[in-house]
Design a protein around this motif. Sequence first.
Motif, PDB file in Angstrom:
ATOM      1  N   SER A  11       6.564   8.100 -11.272  1.00 25.97           N
ATOM      2  CA  SER A  11       7.751   7.783 -10.481  1.00 25.97           C
ATOM      3  C   SER A  11       8.277   6.406 -10.865  1.00 25.97           C
ATOM      4  N   ILE A  12       9.431   6.411 -11.485  1.00 19.53           N
ATOM      5  CA  ILE A  12      10.056   5.157 -11.897  1.00 19.53           C
ATOM      6  C   ILE A  12      10.375   4.311 -10.674  1.00 19.53           C
ATOM      7  N   GLU A  13      10.876   4.961  -9.640  1.00 20.92           N
ATOM      8  CA  GLU A  13      11.249   4.233  -8.428  1.00 20.92           C
ATOM      9  C   GLU A  13      10.040   3.551  -7.793  1.00 20.92           C
ATOM     10  N   ALA A  14       8.914   4.266  -7.709  1.00 19.89           N
ATOM     11  CA  ALA A  14       7.716   3.665  -7.116  1.00 19.89           C
ATOM     12  C   ALA A  14       7.223   2.499  -7.964  1.00 19.89           C
ATOM     13  N   LEU A  15       7.245   2.663  -9.274  1.00 22.42           N
ATOM     14  CA  LEU A  15       6.805   1.580 -10.163  1.00 22.42           C
ATOM     15  C   LEU A  15       7.726   0.365 -10.045  1.00 22.42           C
ATOM     16  N   ALA A  16       9.032   0.605 -10.079  1.00 23.54           N
ATOM     17  CA  ALA A  16       9.988  -0.503 -10.018  1.00 23.54           C
ATOM     18  C   ALA A  16       9.929  -1.205  -8.670  1.00 23.54           C
ATOM     19  N   ASN A  17       9.889  -0.435  -7.596  1.00 27.12           N
ATOM     20  CA  ASN A  17       9.826  -1.045  -6.263  1.00 27.12           C
ATOM     21  C   ASN A  17       8.510  -1.776  -6.049  1.00 27.12           C
ATOM     22  N   SER A  40       0.829  -1.212   0.000  1.00 29.12           N
ATOM     23  CA  SER A  40       0.000   0.000   0.000  1.00 29.12           C
ATOM     24  C   SER A  40       0.861   1.259   0.000  1.00 29.12           C
ATOM     25  N   TYR A  41       2.044   1.210   0.624  1.00 24.12           N
ATOM     26  CA  TYR A  41       2.925   2.367   0.618  1.00 24.12           C
ATOM     27  C   TYR A  41       3.456   2.651  -0.782  1.00 24.12           C
ATOM     28  N   PHE A  42       3.714   1.602  -1.541  1.00 22.52           N
ATOM     29  CA  PHE A  42       4.145   1.798  -2.921  1.00 22.52           C
ATOM     30  C   PHE A  42       3.014   2.406  -3.735  1.00 22.52           C
ATOM     31  N   GLU A  43       1.793   1.968  -3.454  1.00 20.01           N
ATOM     32  CA  GLU A  43       0.635   2.525  -4.160  1.00 20.01           C
ATOM     33  C   GLU A  43       0.471   4.004  -3.828  1.00 20.01           C
ATOM     34  N   GLN A  44       0.661   4.359  -2.565  1.00 23.00           N
ATOM     35  CA  GLN A  44       0.559   5.766  -2.171  1.00 23.00           C
ATOM     36  C   GLN A  44       1.630   6.603  -2.863  1.00 23.00           C
ATOM     37  N   ALA A  45       2.841   6.089  -2.933  1.00 27.13           N
ATOM     38  CA  ALA A  45       3.918   6.807  -3.611  1.00 27.13           C
ATOM     39  C   ALA A  45       3.579   6.987  -5.087  1.00 27.13           C
ATOM     40  N   ARG A  46       3.003   5.969  -5.668  1.00 25.93           N
ATOM     41  CA  ARG A  46       2.645   6.047  -7.087  1.00 25.93           C
ATOM     42  C   ARG A  46       1.523   7.054  -7.318  1.00 25.93           C
ATOM     43  N   GLN A  85       3.653  -6.120 -15.443  1.00 22.58           N
ATOM     44  CA  GLN A  85       2.987  -4.899 -15.918  1.00 22.58           C
ATOM     45  C   GLN A  85       3.727  -3.660 -15.425  1.00 22.58           C
ATOM     46  N   ARG A  86       4.119  -3.683 -14.155  1.00 16.76           N
ATOM     47  CA  ARG A  86       4.881  -2.550 -13.600  1.00 16.76           C
ATOM     48  C   ARG A  86       6.211  -2.396 -14.324  1.00 16.76           C
ATOM     49  N   TYR A  87       6.896  -3.521 -14.522  1.00 15.91           N
ATOM     50  CA  TYR A  87       8.203  -3.455 -15.176  1.00 15.91           C
ATOM     51  C   TYR A  87       8.084  -2.929 -16.602  1.00 15.91           C
ATOM     52  N   GLU A  88       7.056  -3.362 -17.313  1.00 10.04           N
ATOM     53  CA  GLU A  88       6.867  -2.874 -18.682  1.00 10.04           C
ATOM     54  C   GLU A  88       6.622  -1.364 -18.682  1.00 10.04           C
ATOM     55  N   THR A  89       5.854  -0.882 -17.724  1.00  8.86           N
ATOM     56  CA  THR A  89       5.611   0.558 -17.620  1.00  8.86           C
ATOM     57  C   THR A  89       6.920   1.297 -17.363  1.00  8.86           C
ATOM     58  N   VAL A  90       7.729   0.773 -16.462  1.00  8.40           N
ATOM     59  CA  VAL A  90       9.029   1.387 -16.171  1.00  8.40           C
ATOM     60  C   VAL A  90       9.879   1.427 -17.435  1.00  8.40           C
ATOM     61  N   LEU A  91       9.949   0.317 -18.160  1.00  9.12           N
ATOM     62  CA  LEU A  91      10.820   0.248 -19.332  1.00  9.12           C
ATOM     63  C   LEU A  91      10.342   1.137 -20.473  1.00  9.12           C
ATOM     64  N   LYS A  92       9.049   1.450 -20.521  1.00  7.51           N
ATOM     65  CA  LYS A  92       8.557   2.406 -21.517  1.00  7.51           C
ATOM     66  C   LYS A  92       9.073   3.807 -21.201  1.00  7.51           C
ATOM     67  N   ILE A  93       9.167   4.114 -19.917  1.00  5.86           N
ATOM     68  CA  ILE A  93       9.646   5.429 -19.487  1.00  5.86           C
ATOM     69  C   ILE A  93      11.173   5.491 -19.520  1.00  5.86           C
ATOM     70  N   ILE A 135      18.238  -3.396 -13.446  1.00  3.74           N
ATOM     71  CA  ILE A 135      17.571  -4.207 -12.413  1.00  3.74           C
ATOM     72  C   ILE A 135      16.168  -4.621 -12.865  1.00  3.74           C
ATOM     73  N   VAL A 136      15.520  -3.798 -13.654  1.00  2.35           N
ATOM     74  CA  VAL A 136      14.177  -4.155 -14.142  1.00  2.35           C
ATOM     75  C   VAL A 136      14.287  -5.269 -15.179  1.00  2.35           C
ATOM     76  N   TRP A 137      15.254  -5.181 -16.088  1.00  2.00           N
ATOM     77  CA  TRP A 137      15.479  -6.263 -17.046  1.00  2.00           C
ATOM     78  C   TRP A 137      15.858  -7.546 -16.307  1.00  2.00           C
ATOM     79  N   HIS A 138      16.697  -7.405 -15.290  1.00  2.00           N
ATOM     80  CA  HIS A 138      17.096  -8.563 -14.482  1.00  2.00           C
ATOM     81  C   HIS A 138      15.865  -9.197 -13.829  1.00  2.00           C
ATOM     82  N   SER A 139      15.017  -8.374 -13.257  1.00  2.00           N
ATOM     83  CA  SER A 139      13.808  -8.882 -12.597  1.00  2.00           C
ATOM     84  C   SER A 139      12.883  -9.580 -13.593  1.00  2.00           C
ATOM     85  N   LYS A 140      12.741  -9.002 -14.774  1.00  2.00           N
ATOM     86  CA  LYS A 140      11.932  -9.661 -15.816  1.00  2.00           C
ATOM     87  C   LYS A 140      12.528 -11.025 -16.165  1.00  2.00           C
TER      88      LYS A 140
END
Length: 167
Positions: free
Chosen positions: A14-20, A2-8, A36-44, A50-55
């Motif tokens: 916020s790339i950081e909020a999306l990635a985290n 929920s804290y990540f959602e609030q940050a978003r 879905q979050r990672y794809e959004t980050v990679l579009k931006i 780390i996002v490619w690694h996580s994928k």
Amino acid sequence: LSYFEQARELDPQSIEALANGGSMLQQLGRYDEALQRYETVLKIAPNIAIVWHSKGRIAYDRKDFEGARIALEHALQLQPNDPNIIHHYGLALTGLERYQEAIQQYDRAIALNPQHPFAYFDRGKTSLRLERYDTALIDLEHSIQLTPNFPEANFEIAFALLAKGQL
């Protein structure tokens, strides 16, 4: 989460909020939402290793070894000397039964981090598949030295000894 959602909500781009948030979802096993979050980050910002690694890790966990290979190659282009990415790339290659290439990646990971127990473990397991039992035993025993409470390594050692006729 929920804290990540609030940050978003406060900063939707916020790339950081999306990635985290993606990382948290991944840890919870909610892979589709994480992706879905990672794809959004990679579009931006397509250059976040780390996002490619996580994928790649998600693809590997889903046994999509080719998808893991592709994502991890992107991560390696961005961070070519990260021993964890290299190790996971080796896992993807092992999943694709490209054992010799996988061993080369484990070698690279170990060269960069000689204290990486999982790179030794996975190099040992891969050596077993190639019936290189002595080499496998050395790596598996080394992984136990680095991580003494490692039952999977003990099991693989027993398998190697059995294959050699020594058990």
